[in-house]
Write an enzyme that holds these catalytic residues in place. Structure first.
Site, short mmCIF file in Angstrom:
data_model
loop_
_atom_site.label_atom_id
_atom_site.label_comp_id
_atom_site.label_asym_id
_atom_site.label_seq_id
_atom_site.Cartn_x
_atom_site.Cartn_y
_atom_site.Cartn_z
N ASP A 184 6.94 62.95 61.77
CA ASP A 184 6.46 61.72 61.14
C ASP A 184 7.52 61.08 60.24
O ASP A 184 8.24 61.79 59.51
CB ASP A 184 5.22 62.09 60.29
CG ASP A 184 4.55 60.89 59.68
OD1 ASP A 184 4.00 60.09 60.44
OD2 ASP A 184 4.57 60.76 58.43
N GLU A 246 9.46 59.93 64.98
CA GLU A 246 8.99 58.60 64.62
C GLU A 246 10.04 58.02 63.69
O GLU A 246 10.08 58.34 62.50
CB GLU A 246 7.62 58.65 63.93
CG GLU A 246 7.06 57.25 63.78
CD GLU A 246 6.19 57.02 62.56
OE1 GLU A 246 5.43 56.07 62.57
OE2 GLU A 246 6.30 57.79 61.58
C1 NOJ Z 1 3.46 57.31 60.18
C2 NOJ Z 1 2.08 57.69 60.66
O1 NOJ Z 1 1.98 57.41 62.03
C3 NOJ Z 1 1.11 56.91 59.81
O2 NOJ Z 1 -0.19 57.00 60.31
C4 NOJ Z 1 1.21 57.41 58.41
O3 NOJ Z 1 0.41 56.61 57.58
C5 NOJ Z 1 2.66 57.34 57.87
N1 NOJ Z 1 3.62 57.78 58.83
C6 NOJ Z 1 2.82 58.17 56.63
O4 NOJ Z 1 2.73 59.54 56.94
#
Ligand code: NOJ
Length: 482
Positions: A184, A246
């Site tokens: 993430d 991500e």
């Molecule tokens: C990306 C995640 O996909 C999202 O849902 C989240 O709010 C943020 N990162 C923070 O962890």
């Protein structure tokens, strides 16, 4: 590697299947429907965060990295899920949240040195969901850094103990049979060590973000030059497990992350699906880059049907599922679920709830089979038919999705190339096939190599009646002769 041409199916556990009647999905619910995921032809399931969480950000505020959120079940439930998935030939990928912990994680009090502190807000950095990135800790009177909600305190990845703890947690899951991680918010993992101000924006960002993104260039508050050192340690800890990043940056800027990761999401594609020219650019950039994964939808952004527009959604689905490299399918994409209009008190709860409504399993069951009682979130409205109603209908989105995934085997691993094609249309040639879609409202000539092609899959039945013309909002895959 198993993931190179894989379709990876994202499960948002809260919204997949409730088995204990509390209105919230759970791990046994995922296990119960793994056969649905396998029957689509997906190779892996990615579970949105399953860790104990106070739910300020539904599991992305983790209070224990080596346990399961009680509402979702137990470690034993996860073990059963992994065993069943492996029986079905599915890999299991966990969402892992390295950038921050919940402020309710025990570390926040017991190991304040794991976090980033200042006596006063140290700079002008803005949190992703608005406001300053500095939160005041009432107990100490000091300020801690949070790149997202104030309940999500950023970890300091320059502290070797943080690296040890976090890579240890990843190994804990690998020992339980997990096959990979979706990491993430990686571009926020490390920031400028001198905490310098972000300068005023000199250009419009290429990816949409919160209002602050328009005012500042986020060059110091993310994507620090030494961030790669943390990724090297993560890679060393996990061996050849799949690592999907991500990285919320334009694809070209995400390339350095691929030195340690296997895949990064292609967000440019995600935001481009409503505009054929932008989509062509994004696909070309992706094919050039390699190492990137196409995303139909995810839990953070408007769903594919809404972004692409209802008339074009089927054609875009066919196109994205025919591209080389991993493809990420969010639960419900295979049904054609669009964004939901929230009602009553649900409207103000979370700006991303409209993309997270419960799965639709059977229209003959209460709440479409998601739960025996009121779901935590009202099902998608308006709703497409559920899995049971679409399964045997050859014209359904579910059949299109299944057939497009099956076709990937025949298209192979060739990167392919974007063909020149009429305005409003897109055509890609690879693996002896041409994928052609028409996102304009008028009939368009099909691209040159197709004169003697044989249509093998249509976005809608009848699209290939005359292969020299792509119908409006339609498209097909054709096998080239010779
Ligand atoms: C990306 C995640 O996909 C999202 O849902 C989240 O709010 C943020 N990162 C923070 O962890």
């Amino acid at each position: 590697m198993w993931w190179e041409q894989a379709v990876i199916y994202q499960v948002y556990v809260r919204s997949f299947q409730d088995t204990d009647g509390d209105g919230v999905g759970d791990l046994p619910g995922v296990t119960a429907h793994l056969d649905h995921i396998a029957s689509l032809g997906a190779k892996a399931v990615w579970l949105s965060p399953i860790y104990p969480s106070p739910n300020a950000d539904f599991g992305y505020d983790v209070s224990d990295f080596t346990d399961v959120e009680p509402v979702f079940g137990t470690l034993a439930d996860l073990d059963a899920l992994v065993a069943r998935a492996h029986q079905l030939g599915l890999k299991v990928v966990l969402d892992f949240v390295p950038c921050h912990t919940s402020t309710e994680h025990a570390w926040f009090r017991e190991h304040p040195e794991y976090y980033v502190w200042a006596d006063a807000p140290a700079n002008n950095w803005r949190a992703a969901f608005g406001g300053s990135s500095w939160g005041r800790d009432e107990q100490s009177g000091r300020y801690y850094l949070h790149s997202f909600f104030p309940e999500q305190a950023d970890l300091n990845w320059r502290n070797p103990e943080v690296r040890e703890q976090m890579t240890g947690a990843m190994r804990f899951w690998l020992d339980r049979g997990i096959d990979g991680f979706r990491l993430d918010a990686l571009d926020r993992l490390m920031k400028d060590p001198d905490l310098r101000d972000d300068p005023p924006a000199t250009h419009r960002p290429e990816l949409p973000g919160d209002a602050a993104d328009l005012e500042l260039d986020h060059i110091h508050s993310r994507n620090a030059p030494d961030l790669g050192s943390a990724l090297i340690e993560i890679r060393a800890a996990v061996g050849d497990a799949l690592l999907v990043g991500e990285v919320y940056l334009p694809i070209a800027e995400a390339v350095p992350y691929l030195e340690s990761l296997d895949v990064v999401f292609n967000f440019e594609e995600l935001f481009a699906v409503g505009d054929p020219d932008r989509l062509r650019d994004a696909i070309e950039a992706g094919l050039r880059t390699g190492g990137q994964g196409w995303v139909l939808s995810n839990h953070d952004f408007s769903r594919l049907v809404t972004r692409a527009g209802v008339p074009n959604a089927r054609a875009v689905t066919l196109l994205l599922l025919s591209l080389p490299g991993p493809v990420f399918l969010f639960q419900g994409d295979e049904l054609g679920i669009g964004d939901t209009r929230m009602k009553g008190p649900e409207q103000d709860r979370n700006h991303r709830d409209p993309f997270r409504t419960p799965m639709l399993w059977d229209d003959n069951e209460p709440h479409a089979g998601f739960s025996t009682r009121d779901p935590w979130l009202t099902p998608s409205d308006p709703v497409p038919p559920a899995v049971a109603q679409q399964r045997d209908d050859p014209a359904s989105v579910l059949s299109l999705t299944r057939n497009a995934i099956a076709l990937r085997e025949r298209l192979g691993a060739e990167q392919g190339r974007v063909l020149s094609s009429a305005p409003g249309t897109l055509a890609v040639e690879r693996g002896g096939h041409v994928i052609a879609v028409n996102l304009s409202g008028s009939p368009a000539p099909s691209p040159a190599p197709l004169a003697s092609g044989q249509i093998v899959l249509e976005a809608r039945p009848g699209d290939g009646a005359d292969p020299s013309v792509i119908p409006p909002h339609g498209g097909w895959v054709a096998k080239l002769s010779g």
